[in-house]
Motif scaffolding. Sequence first.
Motif, mmCIF file in Angstrom:
data_model
loop_
_atom_site.group_PDB
_atom_site.id
_atom_site.type_symbol
_atom_site.label_atom_id
_atom_site.label_comp_id
_atom_site.label_asym_id
_atom_site.label_seq_id
_atom_site.Cartn_x
_atom_site.Cartn_y
_atom_site.Cartn_z
ATOM 1 N N LYS A 92 0.832 -1.200 0.000
ATOM 2 C CA LYS A 92 0.000 0.000 0.000
ATOM 3 C C LYS A 92 0.878 1.265 0.000
ATOM 4 O O LYS A 92 0.662 2.205 -0.776
ATOM 5 C CB LYS A 92 -0.851 -0.008 1.275
ATOM 6 N N ILE A 93 1.872 1.257 0.867
ATOM 7 C CA ILE A 93 2.752 2.438 0.963
ATOM 8 C C ILE A 93 3.579 2.582 -0.311
ATOM 9 O O ILE A 93 3.765 3.696 -0.816
ATOM 10 C CB ILE A 93 3.623 2.369 2.232
ATOM 11 N N ASP A 110 -2.803 4.150 6.441
ATOM 12 C CA ASP A 110 -3.660 5.031 5.629
ATOM 13 C C ASP A 110 -3.300 6.495 5.869
ATOM 14 O O ASP A 110 -3.223 7.290 4.925
ATOM 15 C CB ASP A 110 -5.142 4.808 5.975
ATOM 16 N N CYS A 125 -0.041 7.294 4.125
ATOM 17 C CA CYS A 125 -0.251 7.382 2.668
ATOM 18 C C CYS A 125 -0.921 8.714 2.312
ATOM 19 O O CYS A 125 -0.556 9.364 1.331
ATOM 20 C CB CYS A 125 -1.136 6.244 2.174
ATOM 21 N N ALA A 144 1.479 4.252 -2.852
ATOM 22 C CA ALA A 144 1.303 5.682 -2.549
ATOM 23 C C ALA A 144 2.569 6.460 -2.879
ATOM 24 O O ALA A 144 2.515 7.564 -3.424
ATOM 25 C CB ALA A 144 0.925 5.863 -1.079
ATOM 26 N N LEU A 145 3.711 5.880 -2.566
ATOM 27 C CA LEU A 145 4.981 6.584 -2.816
ATOM 28 C C LEU A 145 5.236 6.713 -4.316
ATOM 29 O O LEU A 145 5.639 7.769 -4.812
ATOM 30 C CB LEU A 145 6.147 5.831 -2.166
#
Length: 380
Positions: free
Chosen positions: A269-270, A362, A365, A273-274
């Motif tokens: 997930k991270i 979350d 992010c 986002a990155l």
Amino acid sequence: MYFDYAATTPPHSEVLKTFEAVSRDFWANPSALYRPGLRAESMLEQARLQVLKLLGAEGKYRCVFTGGATESNNMALFCSARHFKKRGKHLITGAVEHPSVLEVCRALEREGWELTVLPVNGCGVVEPETLRQALRPDTTVVSLMHVNNEIGAVNDIIELGGIVKEESNAVFHVDAAQSVGKFDLSLDGTPVDLLTFSAHKFFGLKGSGALIMKERLELPPLLYGGGQESGFRSGTADVARAAALAKALRLSLENRAEIYSRVELFKGKIAAALLAIPDVELNGTLENSSPFIINCSIGGVRPETVLQGLAEKEIFISTVSACSARKTAESAVVFALTGKHERAKTSIRISFSSLTTGEEVDTLCAEFGPLIDALRFKKK
Ligand code: PMP
């Protein structure tokens, strides 16, 4: 919101309870021959056996309790290099090792050993062929880490150790400070001779670790004195710390597989986002790397400003590892795998543990992109 678990973890409340209870009830010197001493010794040996069992090392390895991974690494390298010096004085290590390995190798180099520092590939791991070509008849010690502390790259220690054993008589040491308690790691039937770890990386106490060593290895001690720890590490044994380490290891392995899968999702997930932010590049790959650590470089932004911006929101991440955070302006690890100073100067590390929650991920992010935009806008 703490995202620096690769630097350290908070001690588990059960670990603190064990430390307190054993300190109170088993405080006698475990080398003493009267009953309280024998009880303390029995507690110490129970902890030792539990650690060996948890690592699949019972019957084939010894467990020497130490003051942490730095001491274990120093002990493993100085003692085996000195012990085997008549056989040869060539050492091998990797370019992205922790300073407690690299600096010991450099110290040995100054004492007359020849050192080969193996490069890593773009993922941050040592290629088996690179190791094979570096091994020589006079190589006596090979030290390679399991999981890298800055980028999470995972060396295939079974394959690498297999090559060491096929091609040489060298001792194979593994710094597993970032994998013990997190990875499915059994020493049973492996080519590993010496294995290092620190308890505070898995909710144990700081200043507490172990060196697991093959039973048949009779190394000279690093610390001379009263001959405790079967002569390998003199000094009155800290029974409570040993019991606390065994407890921390048992607890961290209880739900290990579930935690591993959960942080894998967090990392994915991270990473997404990155990577959605322009000019952000991951250091290392998502495959073959530890799910507990993610590292990236953010083009055009000083990492300290990212840290500061997040810290203002009570989110704590790090740049290079805590061990070098106050010393260098660039990450030697990121430079070793990218060959780019700019990447090495702009890297940040985010690391997780069983305590990391989905909401924290979350929040991180959501905060990251706008913060980088704001920092870039400010620069203009
Ligand atoms: N090796 C590795 C891979 C580490 O991450 C660390 C801790 N940063 C160490 C060794 C040293 O551990 P300690 O500080 O507990 O001695």
